[in-house]
Scaffold this motif. Structure first.
Motif, PDB file in Angstrom:
ATOM      1  N   VAL A  46      20.122  44.316  -2.382  1.00  0.00           N
ATOM      2  CA  VAL A  46      20.745  45.021  -1.259  1.00  0.00           C
ATOM      3  C   VAL A  46      22.242  45.205  -1.503  1.00  0.00           C
ATOM      4  N   VAL A  47      22.853  44.266  -2.235  1.00  0.00           N
ATOM      5  CA  VAL A  47      24.297  44.302  -2.491  1.00  0.00           C
ATOM      6  C   VAL A  47      24.603  44.841  -3.884  1.00  0.00           C
ATOM      7  N   GLU A  48      23.936  44.314  -4.879  1.00  0.00           N
ATOM      8  CA  GLU A  48      24.266  44.671  -6.259  1.00  0.00           C
ATOM      9  C   GLU A  48      23.962  46.143  -6.536  1.00  0.00           C
ATOM     10  N   ALA A  49      24.940  46.842  -7.087  1.00  0.00           N
ATOM     11  CA  ALA A  49      24.849  48.265  -7.434  1.00  0.00           C
ATOM     12  C   ALA A  49      24.711  49.176  -6.223  1.00  0.00           C
ATOM     13  N   ALA A  66      31.549  42.597  -0.813  1.00  0.00           N
ATOM     14  CA  ALA A  66      30.395  43.248  -1.443  1.00  0.00           C
ATOM     15  C   ALA A  66      30.739  43.729  -2.849  1.00  0.00           C
ATOM     16  N   LEU A  67      31.932  44.293  -3.041  1.00  0.00           N
ATOM     17  CA  LEU A  67      32.350  44.714  -4.381  1.00  0.00           C
ATOM     18  C   LEU A  67      32.441  43.517  -5.319  1.00  0.00           C
ATOM     19  N   SER A  68      32.993  42.421  -4.831  1.00  0.00           N
ATOM     20  CA  SER A  68      33.107  41.222  -5.657  1.00  0.00           C
ATOM     21  C   SER A  68      31.747  40.728  -6.122  1.00  0.00           C
ATOM     22  N   ARG A  69      30.721  40.967  -5.283  1.00  0.00           N
ATOM     23  CA  ARG A  69      29.362  40.505  -5.592  1.00  0.00           C
ATOM     24  C   ARG A  69      28.517  41.573  -6.288  1.00  0.00           C
ATOM     25  N   GLY A  70      29.141  42.656  -6.736  1.00  0.00           N
ATOM     26  CA  GLY A  70      28.429  43.588  -7.596  1.00  0.00           C
ATOM     27  C   GLY A  70      28.088  44.938  -7.027  1.00  0.00           C
TER      28      GLY A  70
END
Length: 198
Positions: A46-49, A66-70
């Motif tokens: 849900v977060v990555e990419a 969210a950016l920090s987590r991908g």
């Protein structure tokens, strides 16, 4: 206030002076992303990419986390001048200029979408019925992808009527309530029970 995890973990975030902006507390942000990471209706994908929208962005803490987590890209909508200046400074401090798009404006009257986003954060001032208005306006402008996950932070006693969404979970955190919804959901099952106030 700091980034909790990921490539920018520990990076300090600034907040504008005064009470006009109410940043999501670090502990609430951590609880939210822990839930997204592990919930059966969410998960890392849900977060990555993801294309992420942080509306009523304030300091940008949710989108920057969210950016920090991908996440692939975060779009920030904010109308307050002081908050916009701090938001841009926080994006620069995290060195995320290439993956962050800051849009001055009102989330209840947004510009046409740059991308349909699969993860949407809404953290408006409490008690003004802004979440339903923003969801309708952002959806009409093309910001909310079909089946997107919408996370709204509202006041503990604030009613939230969003008929075109499915409630997935609610969590109480002091004066705040986090509500996770699926865009376009119909005939939803009962949401998870809300735990006692933190």
């Amino acid at each position: 206030m700091r980034i909790i995890a990921g490539r920018n973990r520990g990076r300090r975030l600034e907040a504008p002076p005064g009470a006009a902006t109410r940043p999501t507390a670090d502990r609430v942000r951590q609880a939210l992303f822990d839930m997204l990471w592990h919930a059966p209706w969410a998960g890392r994908a849900v977060v990555e990419a993801a294309q992420v929208l942080d509306a009523f962005a304030g300091t940008g803490a949710l989108g920057l986390e969210a950016l920090s987590r991908g996440a692939a890209m975060a779009h920030f909508i904010e109308r307050d001048r002081a908050a916009l200046a701090v938001l841009r400074a926080n994006v620069a401090a995290c060195r995320e200029e290439e993956r962050a798009r800051v849009l001055p404006g009102d989330a209840t009257r947004p510009p046409r979408a740059a991308a349909a986003c699969g993860l949407v954060f809404l953290d408006p001032p409490y008690g003004q019925d802004l979440v339903p208005r923003a969801v309708a306006a952002l959806g009409a402008a093309g910001w909310i992808a079909p089946g997107a996950l919408i996370v709204a932070e509202v006041g503990q006693e604030e009613a939230l009527d969003l008929p075109e969404t499915e409630v997935l979970a609610e969590r109480a955190h002091g004066a705040a309530r986090l509500v996770c919804l699926r865009a376009g959901g119909r005939g939803a099952a009962s949401p998870e029970p809300t735990p006692p106030k933190a």
